[in-house]
Scaffold this motif. Structure first.
Motif, short mmCIF file in Angstrom:
data_model
loop_
_atom_site.label_atom_id
_atom_site.label_comp_id
_atom_site.label_asym_id
_atom_site.label_seq_id
_atom_site.Cartn_x
_atom_site.Cartn_y
_atom_site.Cartn_z
N ALA A 9 0.78 -1.18 -0.07
CA ALA A 9 -0.10 -0.10 0.07
C ALA A 9 0.98 1.25 0.06
CB ALA A 9 -0.68 -0.16 1.16
N CYS A 10 2.18 1.07 0.69
CA CYS A 10 2.95 2.39 0.62
C CYS A 10 3.29 2.73 -0.71
CB CYS A 10 3.87 2.25 1.73
SG CYS A 10 5.13 1.28 1.04
N GLY A 11 3.66 1.84 -1.73
CA GLY A 11 3.64 2.11 -3.05
C GLY A 11 5.21 1.85 -3.23
N CYS A 12 6.11 1.60 -2.11
CA CYS A 12 7.64 1.19 -2.37
C CYS A 12 7.80 0.01 -1.48
CB CYS A 12 8.33 2.47 -1.99
SG CYS A 12 10.08 2.00 -1.91
N PRO A 13 8.14 -1.05 -2.18
CA PRO A 13 8.78 -2.39 -1.42
C PRO A 13 9.70 -2.23 -0.41
CG PRO A 13 8.52 -2.78 -3.81
CD PRO A 13 8.33 -1.27 -3.64
N VAL A 14 10.79 -1.08 -0.68
CA VAL A 14 11.95 -0.98 0.06
C VAL A 14 11.35 -0.31 1.24
CG1 VAL A 14 14.15 0.13 0.33
CG2 VAL A 14 13.43 -0.92 -1.74
N ALA A 15 10.33 0.77 1.15
CA ALA A 15 9.98 1.31 2.51
C ALA A 15 9.17 0.36 3.29
CB ALA A 15 9.29 2.62 1.78
N ALA A 16 8.28 -0.58 2.63
CA ALA A 16 7.65 -1.48 3.43
C ALA A 16 8.18 -2.58 3.91
CB ALA A 16 6.39 -2.04 2.35
N PHE A 17 9.47 -2.81 3.23
CA PHE A 17 10.40 -3.82 4.23
C PHE A 17 11.09 -3.10 5.25
CE2 PHE A 17 14.78 -5.33 4.44
CZ PHE A 17 14.48 -6.60 4.69
N GLN A 18 11.47 -1.76 5.09
CA GLN A 18 12.10 -1.08 6.03
C GLN A 18 11.14 -0.97 7.47
OE1 GLN A 18 13.05 2.97 5.19
NE2 GLN A 18 14.50 3.39 6.81
N LYS A 19 9.76 -0.62 6.91
CA LYS A 19 8.87 -0.51 8.03
C LYS A 19 8.66 -1.87 8.90
CE LYS A 19 4.20 0.84 9.41
NZ LYS A 19 2.96 1.19 8.87
N LEU A 20 8.66 -2.95 8.13
CA LEU A 20 8.53 -4.38 8.67
C LEU A 20 9.59 -4.78 9.51
CD1 LEU A 20 7.06 -7.23 8.25
CD2 LEU A 20 8.90 -7.69 6.77
N ILE A 21 11.11 -4.25 9.25
CA ILE A 21 12.09 -4.57 10.29
C ILE A 21 12.45 -3.57 11.09
CG2 ILE A 21 12.94 -6.34 8.48
CD1 ILE A 21 15.18 -4.21 7.86
N SER A 22 11.96 -2.54 11.12
CA SER A 22 12.30 -1.24 12.01
C SER A 22 12.03 -1.92 13.43
CB SER A 22 11.23 -0.01 11.84
OG SER A 22 9.91 -0.32 12.17
N GLY A 23 13.04 -1.43 14.12
CA GLY A 23 12.96 -1.72 15.53
C GLY A 23 14.20 -2.41 15.86
#
Length: 125
Positions: A9-23
């Motif tokens: 949904a965010c439009g960018c797979p890299v941003a989605a991945f970054q959000k997934l692993i943030s922490g």
């Protein structure tokens, strides 16, 4: 005609991945679970290994990371429904596909961060 790939949904797979692993601990939790199911205390102990000094992980922080990984579908939480409470965490099928990604990050860090750390250590002495 080529089928379009699904993009988050965010439009960018890299941003989605970054959000997934943030922490702070998510990658290390996934890496620890690659060897099989772990209980909360075992995960906590595994995260404390290799940390400088007498670092502590706040229970709230670890619980938040575990909950986020569960919600993302990378790990599964199994509550045995006994007293005292017994809960195990394990990688899901999706989580197991993520292990090679973490292994690549680990390998990159082993090769490149050791090189970067050497001048810093010399300057600090």
């Amino acid at each position: 005609m080529a089928k379009a790939r699904t993009v988050p949904a965010c439009g960018c797979p890299v941003a989605a991945f970054q959000k997934l692993i943030s922490g702070k601990y998510k990658l290390r939790i996934v890496w620890d679970l690659k060897d099989g199911p772990r209980r909360y205390g075992e995960i906590r102990t595994g995260l404390l290994r290799g940390m400088p000094g007498s670092a502590e992980i706040a229970p709230r922080v670890l619980s938040r990371e575990l909950k986020a990984l569960t919600e993302s579908g990378l790990i599964d939480r199994k509550d045995f429904g006994v007293v005292p409470p017994k809960v195990e965490y394990r990688l899901t099928r999706k989580g197991r596909t993520f292990v090679p990604v973490v292994a690549a990050i680990k390998d990159w860090g082993t090769r490149h961060l050791a090189e970067a750390r050497a001048p810093e250590m010399v300057a600090a002495e």
